[in-house]
Each structure stands twice: as structure tokens, then as C-alpha cells.
Design a protein around this motif. Structure first.
Motif, short mmCIF file in Angstrom:
data_model
loop_
_atom_site.label_atom_id
_atom_site.label_comp_id
_atom_site.label_asym_id
_atom_site.label_seq_id
_atom_site.Cartn_x
_atom_site.Cartn_y
_atom_site.Cartn_z
N GLU A 124 0.81 -1.22 0.00
CA GLU A 124 0.00 0.00 0.00
C GLU A 124 0.85 1.27 0.00
O GLU A 124 0.47 2.28 -0.60
CB GLU A 124 -0.92 -0.01 1.22
CG GLU A 124 -2.02 1.02 1.11
CD GLU A 124 -2.97 0.95 2.30
OE1 GLU A 124 -3.71 1.90 2.50
OE2 GLU A 124 -2.94 -0.05 3.05
N TRP A 125 1.98 1.24 0.70
CA TRP A 125 2.76 2.47 0.87
C TRP A 125 4.13 2.44 0.23
O TRP A 125 4.56 3.41 -0.37
CB TRP A 125 2.94 2.76 2.38
CG TRP A 125 1.66 2.88 3.12
CD1 TRP A 125 1.04 1.92 3.87
CD2 TRP A 125 0.81 4.03 3.18
NE1 TRP A 125 -0.13 2.39 4.39
CE2 TRP A 125 -0.29 3.68 4.00
CE3 TRP A 125 0.88 5.30 2.63
CZ2 TRP A 125 -1.32 4.58 4.27
CZ3 TRP A 125 -0.13 6.19 2.91
CH2 TRP A 125 -1.23 5.83 3.71
N PHE A 126 4.83 1.33 0.40
CA PHE A 126 6.24 1.31 0.01
C PHE A 126 6.41 1.23 -1.51
O PHE A 126 7.16 2.00 -2.11
CB PHE A 126 6.96 0.14 0.69
CG PHE A 126 8.46 0.28 0.72
CD1 PHE A 126 9.09 0.89 1.79
CD2 PHE A 126 9.25 -0.19 -0.32
CE1 PHE A 126 10.46 1.03 1.83
CE2 PHE A 126 10.62 -0.05 -0.29
CZ PHE A 126 11.23 0.56 0.79
N THR A 127 5.68 0.31 -2.12
CA THR A 127 5.82 0.12 -3.56
C THR A 127 5.41 1.38 -4.33
O THR A 127 6.12 1.78 -5.26
CB THR A 127 5.00 -1.10 -4.02
OG1 THR A 127 5.34 -2.18 -3.15
CG2 THR A 127 5.33 -1.48 -5.43
N PRO A 128 4.28 2.03 -3.97
CA PRO A 128 3.97 3.30 -4.67
C PRO A 128 5.09 4.32 -4.54
O PRO A 128 5.36 5.06 -5.49
CB PRO A 128 2.70 3.79 -3.96
CG PRO A 128 2.09 2.56 -3.39
CD PRO A 128 3.21 1.65 -3.04
N LEU A 129 5.72 4.35 -3.38
CA LEU A 129 6.84 5.28 -3.18
C LEU A 129 7.98 4.97 -4.16
O LEU A 129 8.53 5.86 -4.80
CB LEU A 129 7.34 5.18 -1.73
CG LEU A 129 8.62 5.91 -1.32
CD1 LEU A 129 8.45 6.44 0.08
CD2 LEU A 129 9.85 5.05 -1.39
N VAL A 130 8.29 3.68 -4.28
CA VAL A 130 9.36 3.29 -5.20
C VAL A 130 9.00 3.72 -6.61
O VAL A 130 9.83 4.27 -7.35
CB VAL A 130 9.59 1.76 -5.14
CG1 VAL A 130 10.62 1.34 -6.17
CG2 VAL A 130 10.05 1.34 -3.75
N LYS A 131 7.72 3.52 -6.98
CA LYS A 131 7.30 3.88 -8.34
C LYS A 131 7.36 5.39 -8.55
O LYS A 131 7.76 5.86 -9.62
CB LYS A 131 5.89 3.35 -8.62
CG LYS A 131 5.91 1.85 -8.96
CD LYS A 131 4.57 1.18 -8.78
CE LYS A 131 3.55 1.60 -9.81
NZ LYS A 131 2.28 0.85 -9.61
N ARG A 132 6.95 6.14 -7.53
CA ARG A 132 7.02 7.60 -7.65
C ARG A 132 8.46 8.07 -7.85
O ARG A 132 8.75 8.89 -8.72
CB ARG A 132 6.46 8.26 -6.39
CG ARG A 132 4.96 8.48 -6.38
CD ARG A 132 4.58 9.50 -5.30
NE ARG A 132 5.02 9.13 -3.96
CZ ARG A 132 4.38 8.27 -3.16
NH1 ARG A 132 3.26 7.67 -3.60
NH2 ARG A 132 4.82 8.01 -1.96
N LEU A 133 9.35 7.52 -7.04
CA LEU A 133 10.75 7.93 -7.16
C LEU A 133 11.32 7.55 -8.52
O LEU A 133 12.06 8.32 -9.14
CB LEU A 133 11.60 7.29 -6.05
CG LEU A 133 11.44 7.85 -4.64
CD1 LEU A 133 12.24 7.01 -3.65
CD2 LEU A 133 11.89 9.30 -4.56
N ILE A 151 13.48 -4.34 -1.67
CA ILE A 151 12.59 -4.37 -0.51
C ILE A 151 11.14 -4.51 -0.96
O ILE A 151 10.36 -5.27 -0.39
CB ILE A 151 12.75 -3.08 0.34
CG1 ILE A 151 14.19 -2.91 0.79
CG2 ILE A 151 11.80 -3.10 1.53
CD1 ILE A 151 14.68 -3.91 1.80
N ALA A 152 10.81 -3.77 -2.02
CA ALA A 152 9.42 -3.75 -2.48
C ALA A 152 9.03 -5.04 -3.20
O ALA A 152 7.88 -5.50 -3.08
CB ALA A 152 9.21 -2.56 -3.42
N TYR A 153 9.96 -5.65 -3.89
CA TYR A 153 9.62 -6.74 -4.80
C TYR A 153 9.03 -7.99 -4.15
O TYR A 153 7.97 -8.45 -4.57
CB TYR A 153 10.85 -7.09 -5.65
CG TYR A 153 10.56 -8.03 -6.80
CD1 TYR A 153 10.07 -7.54 -8.00
CD2 TYR A 153 10.77 -9.40 -6.67
CE1 TYR A 153 9.79 -8.38 -9.05
CE2 TYR A 153 10.50 -10.25 -7.72
CZ TYR A 153 10.01 -9.74 -8.92
OH TYR A 153 9.74 -10.58 -9.95
N PRO A 154 9.67 -8.53 -3.10
CA PRO A 154 9.23 -9.85 -2.63
C PRO A 154 7.75 -9.92 -2.24
O PRO A 154 7.10 -10.94 -2.49
CB PRO A 154 10.12 -10.10 -1.39
CG PRO A 154 11.30 -9.25 -1.60
CD PRO A 154 10.82 -8.05 -2.32
#
Lengths: 587, 511
Positions: A124-133, A151-154
């Protein structure tokens, strides 16, 4: 402006100082962020402190760096793992700043937090952050994104995983070389989390793209990661996919790339297994040992022992040894020095016969090298070769080399050889030492350079430890004590230094009978510097000798010194007397 | 990256000569005002997008200008670059900020004064709206970050700030002196707030965080890194690598390679210092990285040669990959031959195919694939040839003129005396050769003078400080004035616009 109760005053100051004009005060305050958070409570930390920090993003880099670090361990202060996501916002802004060390720290902290977050929160939070960056307008954001994928992938669902892989693929082809460099250096981390099938397809494709990059710096980093990447693959895949790349790289036009290969080759060998080593990596390594760029040869020469350890002795003798012979005559002194620092390690690998026949001449020629570092490097690793062939074969050549280094006109070289004397003494044995090296050890005590005299005194202590008090009584003490009559006060000072070091090693009896009289005698020296050093030495000997000796000999001597006309002498004498009183009181 | 395409796409015939018009002047002198030595401009550089311009002066200051005719509201920067501007628009700049980059120093070990004069400015990669640039004087290179910063107005403090300052023993824990002495370590008075101090579970409601109210911003220039103590001789060039990570700095005898992030070490990559200084015959005069190939760089020498080196070949690039020099014409040798052959500046064209070099009398364009000789040679001020003796007497012969290429690579420009500069067409077949004067009326030395009203300059900030033209040079096309030399100029990276420095004034022209 509210009034704050007295116990809260310091914490109130601390909070106000988050916005102080002085950077040191802000830094101080940021370093105590956890205290502020505990004072505010979890609820208000989440609702007020974290948003406050998120806005505080145009501060000086030093403050931002401290903030990035503190936030990495902030989960307990926001109310535990279920609230960890609130920390992502301030760290996301820190991931976009211009200063590399701040971004790196922010990424590190994000990884720390992400690895503790719950799976749902990650999605919900981490992966969107990675995509935004990763889609950031400025390259700084995209550089940071590369370090977060693993970190996001697994925890991502299948469709998201596909998307993340494709985003990473785009980052590997970004316009900005900085982003591609970051993608290259983080690839192996990401690869470690990717499923085997995708690893072989997507990741390997990215790897191949990076290895063909126009920018040397990107290719360099691709090489750096390939050993780690290779270990993730099955040996046969590694041999099929990574090996050809490495072999190509080992012949890259850029010496910097070849340099990197020379440094990495040994690790890669562990990943591929014995057969490809023989057919591909060994020839590549031999080429690097004969590279026309000295820097590459230095890197390759430094790995020669490690590489031999994974080869069979026959292969090592057949292929590596001829190169080692060439390198020992290399035109670059740095290549020879790099070789000298590791070549001794080859002796156990090759065995006694090959060592005597092939390696020994190389050792001997390196021991006669005109460049002192080369000789020193050989001597520093003497123990390794001694185990295989014994010292006798070497001692003939060793001695002139040592003597020459001991008298080198550069004091740093002399210093370096002194450091190795205890090792040499240990390897060569008492007999050899007494005959040949004892004189040198005494000679250094009267060197022109203070550091050498100091090291020489320390050396005597280490020798006394090595060979024992009896030996020291016979071979060191008489010569050392003779210095007491030296006309140069600096030499007499060295004597005092040596005594203060030797006393504890030799024990109470010898100290009382041999050393103490010399010291007491020196207290009547005409040079004040000697006298206050006597006071210092006496102080250090208090703990070595018996209480009775202290009272009978040391105290009267100090009392006398405490009435000296020189102020420094009086000062140290009084210091000595005080420590006698302390010892007496405590016992 | 478009440079190569643009050259290829050029029309078959030679392009038309450009009609140059005056655009702007910064720091124009008023009549009779004397030029202050420290105000004389010593470096000009556009950034990669052409949205910013920087000048450096002998007083160690760097002045930044920003473009005003392209306001990129809502349009992504990349699209904006590709946009065709409507005809009639041309780059206009306004003063943005200035900062003191270098101060005069004294090297006590060598008893040497180090002047603050800015020798070169180079722009680095922009990030987050902050501008980055490298500026150098003779010895020290500095990395600057120029950025908008919020002006802080803090309210809602826990303690009355006026009271806190004078408030006895506890407040004194926060005085700067004490904290600075401790470095970043926590003060003693905080210690009892350590982990053993228990706060109530809900926190302390009476504590408040400070509130920052003002949203005003101002520009702040901060020196991020100082690259010092790496040059025994005077630095003449700095140049960024296309990898965005490294740059080079060149002095008379050596070229060093730096990582932008590491200021305490650099690698020597070229060293032309002979073992015995009496054998010295040639010095490095200028050096530049290839615009796209990270491993290629070129440097010029006082003997008129350009060497291209490949950083991949070896760590110390003493042997060059390519050498460009013009064979000496037989019989033409004179006392001045060697002096005027010295190259004062080299520039790569944007596509990296061509190198432009300036020596005392000529501009030469070299094709990197043809080392037999220049593809074109332009005489800058041939009429001075009979006067070389005078120029030698008054040292003018050692003046270091810079040169520049247009973004499309079709034209080249360089300066001369009497505040003149010349623009040449270098496309095949072009005969374009224009002489312009750095004044509000650039074409007045030409036969026809375009009548165009000069623009109002009332909005320019530095007008007050800087003066107008020297009345002595006004004489139309008369005796050349060796004291008013136009050494520094730069061509806008994407448009036909030139910025040039005449003493302390910055003139801008467009076509």
C-alpha cells in the motif's frame, strides 16, 4: 509563548532548537529526535513531528543527513510496525535531495524500515513510493529508487512484480548516466529477490544492456556486481551468461574496466566451478597479469595467491608461475610491491619442491629490489614461506636485505623494518638473532629521528616478551644500560623510555637490581628534561616493584626531585609522590 | 544530442548570413566612468539548456543571469527544449544573483599571491531546481550550489526566545559556544533525559513544535566543495565529463582528473613537465572533455598543437591518441611564428566531431577524423600582421582570446581588439564573415547600419554600478585600441545568440 514547567525546560529548548539559526545546534537537536518523539508521545509524533520533519527539507545537508539516519530507527517512536508507513514521507523527500550522502542514508533508512513493515503496508505504501521515485522528474529521485526495489519486490503481487521489473529495466536505460550507474550497482541486490525464471530472462537482459553501456563508469559497476550476480545463478547458467561477459570485459578497451575485472575475477571463480576456470578464466587472468597498463597488473598481481589457491598446483606452476617471474622484474615498482605482498602466500600452495625450485629465486630477487617497499613486503610475510621451506635457505639473502633496510636513509623505511623485527626474531630463532640482529636493535636506540628511537625502545620490550627475561638480562640489558653514560641527553632519554617499557616485562627482581639504580642515578643528571623523565619513569615503576622498594628507593628520590629548581621537574616529582600515596592508601 | 542531426539536416546551399542585432547590455558604463579592475569580466558560460548564463570577474565574483522569455509554466523542460520559438523572439536574460566565489589569498610556503580572478566557469548537472557550477581561479576550484531557500520565520516556540537567551543556567546549555565546543554531542544538561527518563505514555501535551510561517524564498549560493592543492601552476581550464561524475582541471604542465564528490584526491592524467625545467618547450593552454565520449579529451599547447587522448588506454596519458597540428609553411618563419601559433582556447562542437581552436591570428576548425590539417581557417585580424612587433612590445601578443561555436555547429565566433568580435560561417561553401562591435550598435562598422531602436534597459540591476563606453574608442573604424580587447564570449547552446564581455560590460546579441 506559553510557560513551561521546570522539568520540561530542557526538552522545550531541544524542540525549539530544531529551528535554531546555528547549524550545530540544529544538528544537536536532530540527533536527539527520539527524545523529542518520546516527549511528544506516539500520537503527536505521527500527527505533528513527522509532518514537521517532512517540510524541513531545505535545511543544510549535514542536518538532512542526521535526520535521514535518525528516521531509520524511528519505528518504536511512531507506535510500532503498524504505523511505520508514516516515516516514508519524510524519507521520500530526502531521497530526492542533491547531496549523494543524504540520499544514500535515506535509502538505507528506507530499506531498514521497509524490511520491518507488514506485507500489506509494503504494497500500500512502500511500492507506490518506489514507483514515484522511479518516475521522478530529477535524476536524484531515480538514482534513489534503484536501491529500494529489493525491498518492495518480494511482497508484491504478480502483476506488480512484472511492473517493477519493467520499471527497473527502464532505469537501466535512463538518459542520465548517474541513474544507470545506480541501477548497475544495485542490480545484484534486486536480482537476489527475483524468481529464478525472471532472473534468467529479465535480469540477465538488463545486465547485458548495462555491460554494453557507452559510459565506462556504468560498465565498471556492472563488472563489480557480476560476481554477486553469478552466485545467484546455477553454475551452468553462470558459465553460459556471465562468463562470456567477463572474458570480453577482461579485454575491454578501457583499462579501468580491466582493472575491475582483475579485482573481481577471483570471486567469480567461486561461482562458476572448476572446468570454466581452466578453460576461460585462467587465460583471462593470465592476460591481465600481462596487461600493458600497470594499474591492471597491480590489481592482478595482488590476487595471485588467492587465484592459485583455487587452482591445482600443476596449473598454477604451469600458467601462473611464469607470469609471477615476469612480474617480479616488472618495470613498475608498484607492481613489484603488490606482488611482493602476496607472493609468499604461494609457497603453501605450490609445495616444498616447487617453492625451492621456482619461488625461491623470485623471493631472492625481490629481496634485492631497489625499491624498499618491495623488500619490506617480502619480509612482512616471511612466516608463510618459513612454514614450507624453513628459514635456512633464505637467511643468507635475508640478512643483507634487513641490514640495508635498517640503514635506509628514509626514516619511514627504518620504522617499517623495526616493526617486523619481533616477527623476524620469532621466525629466525634466538641464535640467528643474537648473531646478526642484536647490534641493529641497539643501533636504532641512537637514531637521529625520535620516532625510530621510540620504536626501538618498544622493539626491545617486544623482544623481551618473545625471548623471556633471562635472555633479555644477557643480551639486552647490559648494552642498554651503557647508554646511561652517553654524552647526548636525547640518548639518555631513550634509555629512560626503554626502562619504563622493559620494567613491567622483566619483573620486580631485575627491575630492582638492574634498572632502578640506573634511574636513580639519572636523577642527578644536569639536564632538567632527564630529571623530570626520571620522575615519570619512577612513577611508572611504582606498580612493578615491592612496596618496600618504593619507600626505600623511589620515594626519597622523588622527594629530592620535588625540591629541584626546575618547575617541570618539581611538577612531575609531586605527581609521582601523589601516586605513591594513592597506592599506599588503597593497599 | 541533436547537434549531429542538425548538421546533417542543413540545407544543401550555404546558410544565409545572419543579421545580428543588439539585445541587451549589463553593466554599461556611463560616460567618463572609469572601469574598476575588479569588475572586468574574465569568464562567460551558458549552461546546457541556455536558460542560465554565468559570468566571473577579476574580483572573484560570479554573477548569474536567467532567461526571462521562456517561462516554463506547466510545460515539461524536455518538451520546452524541443519547441520551436516563434520568430522574433530571442533569448533575454535578467540578473539573478551573484556571489563571491574566490578571495585573494597568499601562499605562505611559496611566498606567492593568489589572485581571486575567476579563470573559468563550468555548469554542472542541475538537480531539484538547484543550480550547480564549478568556478576556478589560478589554484583552487570550487563547486557551488545555488538554490532557492525559504526565509524562516519561526513562531510558536515553547519558550520566549528573548527570555530564553538571558535565562540563567539551564538556558545557557543552548548557547552556541557550548554546543560548538562539543561538536554534535548532546549537552550535559540533556543527559538526564536519557533513556531512563520516563515520559508519560501520551506524551507531554504542553510541548509544541515551532511553526515556520513565511513562504518567501531567496537565492542562496553555498560552496559545497573545494578542490585545492592539486596544481603547482596556474589553472587554465576546467571541464566536465559527460558521465556527470568527473571533471578535469588543467594547468600549464598537468591535467588532473577529479570526482565531483571527492575533493581531497585527484588523479594526474597528463604530465608534460620535463625532468629538467630547462628542457621545457611547450605548455598546456586549454583542455576540454569530449561532449559525449566520456573517455576522450583534447588539450591544446603553446606550440599550436591539439592532442586528443583516450583515457581508456592507460592511467597516465602521456602518449596521445591523435595529434592535430598544421605543418609550418616553408619560408614563412619569423621571430613571431612560434608566439602567434600558441592556441589560447579550444572548444568541441556539440556533436563532438569538430574542434575549434583559436591562435593569435586565426580560428581553425578541425575534423576529429582528419589529422592532416584544419578543415577551415579563418583570419580574425589579418591587418594586425604588420603590427606584430608593436603587439609584442606591449605584450598584447600574449592575449588569450576565447572562441565559441553555435549550437548547430554552422558558425564560429571569436573576439579581437577595439571591442570587436567576428562571426564566421563554417558550413561548406559559406562565405559569411561578419565583424561586430560590442556596443549597442554592433553593425556600425559595416557599410549599412541597421536602424533599430535599442531596447530599454531600465530593468537591469547592475546598470548603476557599471559604466558606459570609453569615449576614446568611439572613432569609427579608426586606429585599433589594444587596451579594449574582447577576450571572452559564449554562444547560446540552442539559438543564435552571443554573449560577450567588453571590459566590465556584458553585451548580448541575437540574429
Amino acid at each position: 509563548m506559553s510557560t513551561v514547567e521546570a522539568p520540561l525546560y530542557p526538552i522545550a529548548v531541544l524542540i525549539d532548537e530544531l529551528k535554531n539559526d546555528d547549524i550545530q545546534i540544529r544538528l544537536n537537536s536532530i540527533r536527539r529526535l527520539s527524545t523529542i518523539a518520546r516527549a511528544l508521545g506516539e500520537e503527536r509524533t505521527r500527527s505533528e513531528l513527522i509532518p514537521f520533519l517532512s517540510e524541513n527539507n531545505d535545511d543544510d545537508d549535514e542536518v538532512l543527513l542526521a535526520m535521514a539516519e535518525e528516521l531509520g530507527v524511528f519505528i518504536p517512536y511512531v507506535g510500532g510496525v503498524e504505523h511505520a508507513y508514516v516515516l516514508l514521507t519524510p524519507l521520500e523527500t530526502l531521497c530526492t535531495v542533491e547531496e549523494t550522502c543524504v540520499r544514500d542514508k535515506a535509502v538505507e533508512s528506507l530499506c531498514k524500515i521497509g524490511s520491518q513493515m507488514r506485507e500489506n503496508d509494503l504494497i500500500e505504501w512502500f511500492t507506490p513510493l518506489v514507483k514515484r521515485l522511479a518516475a521522478g522528474e530529477w535524476f536524484t529521485a531515480r538514482v534513489s529508487a534503484c536501491g529500494l526495489f529489493h525491498i518492495a519486490y518480494p511482497s508484491a503481487p504478480e502483476t506488480l512484480k512484472t511492473e517493477l521489473r519493467s520499471i527497473y529495466g527502464q532505469l537501466c536505460q535512463d538518459d542520465m548516466p548517474m541513474v544507470r550507474r545506480s541501477a548497475a550497482s544495485n542490480l545484484w541486490k534486486f536480482a537476489g529477490t527475483v524468481e529464478s525464471a525472471h532472473l534468467k530472462a529479465d535480469i540477465m537482459q538488463m545486465f547485458e544492456d548495462l555491460t554494453q553501456d557507452d559510459q565506462d563508469t556504468v560498465r565498471l559497476l556492472a563488472v563489480e556486481g557480476c560476481a554477486a550476480l553469478g552466485k545467484l545463478l546455477e553454475p551452468q547458467d553462470c558459465a553460459a551468461r556471465i562468463l562470456p561477459v567477463i572474458v570480453t570485459f577482461s579485454q575491454d578497451k578501457s583499462w579501468r574496466v580491466r582493472y575491475m575485472v582483475a579485482n573481481q575475477l577471483y570471486e567469480l571463480c567461486e561461482a562458476v566451478g572448476p572446468e570454466p576456470i581452466r578453460t576461460d578464466l585462467l587465460p583471462a587472468y593470465v592476460r591481465l597479469l600481462r596487461d600493458n597498463e600497470a594499474e591492471v597488473r597491480i590489481a592482478a598481481a595482488g590476487k595471485v595467491t588467492k587465484f592459485c589457491q583455487i587452482l591445482s598446483p600443476e596449473l598454477a606452476i604451469q600458467h601462473i608461475l611464469p607470469c609471477v617471474k615476469e612480474l617480479s622484474l616488472d618495470s613498475s615498482q608498484h607492481v613489484r610491491a603488490a606482488l611482493a605482498s602476496v607472493v609468499m602466500g604461494m609457497a603453501p600452495v605450490l609445495g616444498k619442491d616447487a617453492t625451492i625450485e621456482q619461488l625461491l629465486p623470485i623471493f631472492l630477487s625481490l629481496l634485492k629490489d631497489e625499491f624498499p617497499d618491495v623488500r619490506l613486503n617480502i619480509i612482512s610475510k616471511l612466516d608463510q614461506v618459513n612454514q614450507v621451506i624453513g628459514i635456512d635457505l633464505l637467511s643468507q639473502s635475508l640478512l643483507p636485505a634487513i641490514v640495508e633496510l635498517a640503514e635506509d636513509r628514509h626514516w619511514r623505511v627504518r620504522l617499517a623494518i623495526i616493526e617486523y623485527i619481533p616477527l623476524l626474531a620469532n621466525q629466525l630463532g634466538v641464535g640467528f638473532f643474537d648473531d646478526k640482529l642484536g647490534g641493529l636493535c641497539m643501533q636504532w636506540l641512537q637514531d637521529k629521528v625520535y620516532s625510530i628511537r621510540d620504536a626501538a625502545a618498544n622493539n626491545l620490550k617486544r623482544l623481551a616478551e618473545e625471548f623471556g627475561p633471562d635472555w633479555a638480562m644477557q643480551h639486552i640489558i647490559p648494552q642498554v644500560l651503557e647508554i646511561a653514560n652517553d654524552s647526548h641527553y636525547l640518548h639518555r632519554m631513550t634509555l629512560l623510555r626503554a626502562i619504563s617499557l622493559l620494567g613491567p616485562v622483566l619483573g620486580s627482581e631485575i627491575t630492582c637490581s638492574k634498572l632502578l639504580p640506573v634511574v636513580v642515578n639519572a636523577s642527578k643528571d644536569r639536564v632538567p628534561n632527564i630529571k623530570f623523565n626520571v620522575a615519570k619513569v619512577l612513577q611508572s615503576l611504582i606498580s612493578v616493584v615491592d612496596q618496600s622498594v618504593v619507600e626505600k628507593t623511589i620515594r626519597p628520590c622523588l622527594v629530592e626531585l620535588s625540591e629541584d629548581p626546575d618547575v617541570d621537574v618539581r611538577y612531575f616529582a609531586v605527581q609521582g609522590l601523589q601516586s605513591i600515596d594513592q597506592v599506599t592508601m588503597s593497599s | 544530442m541533436n547537434g549531429g542531426d542538425e548538421v546533417a539536416a542543413a540545407p544543401a546551399g550555404p546558410p544565409q548570413s545572419l543579421d545580428w542585432k543588439f539585445s541587451q547590455v549589463f553593466g554599461e558604463r556611463t560616460a567618463g566612468e572609469e572601469v574598476q579592475e575588479v569588475d572586468i569580466i574574465s569568464a562567460i558560460e551558458f549552461d546546457k539548456t541556455g536558460d542560465h548564463l554565468a559570468t566571473g570577474d577579476r574580483g572573484g565574483r560570479v554573477v548569474l543571469f536567467e532567461r526571462t522569455d521562456t517561462k516554463d509554466h506547466g510545460v515539461p523542460r524536455r518538451d520546452l527544449e524541443r519547441m520551436e520559438y516563434p520568430i522574433g523572439r530571442h533569448p533575454e536574460f535578467r540578473y539573478k544573483t551573484e556571489f563571491q566565489s574566490h578571495e585573494p589569498e597568499f601562499d605562505y610556503l611559496k611566498s606567492l599571491e593568489i589572485e581571486e580572478k575567476i579563470n573559468k566557469i563550468r555548469w554542472c548537472q542541475t538537480a531539484n531546481g538547484a543550480l550547480f557550477l564549478l568556478s576556478t581561479n589560478d589554484k583552487t576550484i570550487k563547486f557551488w550550489k545555488v538554490q532557492e531557500k525559504k526565509v524562516k520565520k519561526i513562531s510558536d516556540m515553547n519558550l520566549d526566545p528573548s527570555k530564553a537567551v538571558g535565562n540563567g543556567s539551564i538556558a545557557s546549555s543552548s548557547t552556541p559556544k557550548l554546543c560548538l565546543a562539543n561538536g554534535g554531542s548532546p549537552d550535559r544538561s540533556y543527559n538526564y533525559l536519557g533513556n531512563d527518563f520516563s515520559f508519560p505514555p501520551g506524551g507531554l501535551p504542553s510541548l509544541r513544535l515551532p511553526v515556520v510561517t513565511s513562504q518567501e524564498t531567496n537565492l542562496v549560493a553555498r560552496c559545497r566543495r573545494v578542490y585545492a592543492h592539486a596544481h603547482d601552476y596556474h589553472i587554465n581550464s576546467v571541464s566536465n565529463n559527460s558521465d556527470g561524475e568527473t571533471f578535469i582541471s588543467a594547468d600549464d604542465l598537468r591535467i588532473n582528473l577529479w570526482n565531483l564528490e571527492i575533493s581531497n584526491q585527484s588523479f594526474n592524467i597528463v604530465d608534460v613537465k620535463p625532468a629538467n625545467m630547462e628542457d621545457l618547450t611547450e605548455v598546456i593552454t586549454s583542455a576540454e572533455f569530449h561532449p559525449t565520449h566520456c573517455n576522450t579529451l583534447a588539450y591544446s599547447s603553446s606550440k599550436g598543437s591539439i592532442r586528443v587522448i583516450d583515457l581508456r588506454q592507460s592511467a597516465l596519458c602521456d602518449s596521445h591518441a591523435k595529434l592535430f597540428e598544421e605543418p609550418e609553411a616553408p619560408g614563412s618563419r619569423s621571430f613571431f611564428t612560434e608566439i602567434i601559433a600558441s592556441i589560447s582556447d579550444i572548444k568541441f562542437a556539440r556533436d563532438g566531431r569538430y574542434i575549434l581552436s583559436r591562435d593569435y591570428m586565426t580560428l581553425k576548425l578541425w575534423d576529429i577524423n582528419m589529422d592532416s590539417g584544419p578543415v577551415a581557417t579563418f583570419q580574425v585580424h589579418e591587418y594586425l600582421r604588420p603590427k606584430l612587433c608593436d603587439l609584442y612590445e606591449n605584450d598584447s601578443i600574449f592575449d588569450k582570446f576565447e572562441c565559441c561555436l553555435s549550437g548547430d555547429g554552422l558558425r564560429v565566433a571569436t573576439g579581437s581588439y577595439s571591442n570587436l568580435f567576428r562571426v564566421f560561417g563554417c558550413a561548406p561553401g559559406s562565405t559569411e564573415a561578419t565583424t561586430l562591435e560590442a556596443s549597442k550598435n554592433p553593425m556600425r562598422r559595416q557599410v549599412q547600419t541597421p536602424s533599430r531602436p535599442s531596447r530599454s534597459l531600465s530593468s537591469i540591476t547592475r546598470v548603476v554600478r557599471r559604466g558606459a563606453e570609453n569615449p576614446g574608442v568611439d572613432a569609427n573604424g579608426n586606429a585599433f585600441d589594444f587596451t579594449t580587447k574582447l577576450l571572452h564570449l559564449a554562444w547560446h547552446p540552442t539559438e543564435n545568440s552571443i554573449a560577450c564581455a567588453a571590459a566590465n560590460s556584458l553585451y548580448m546579441y541575437y540574429a
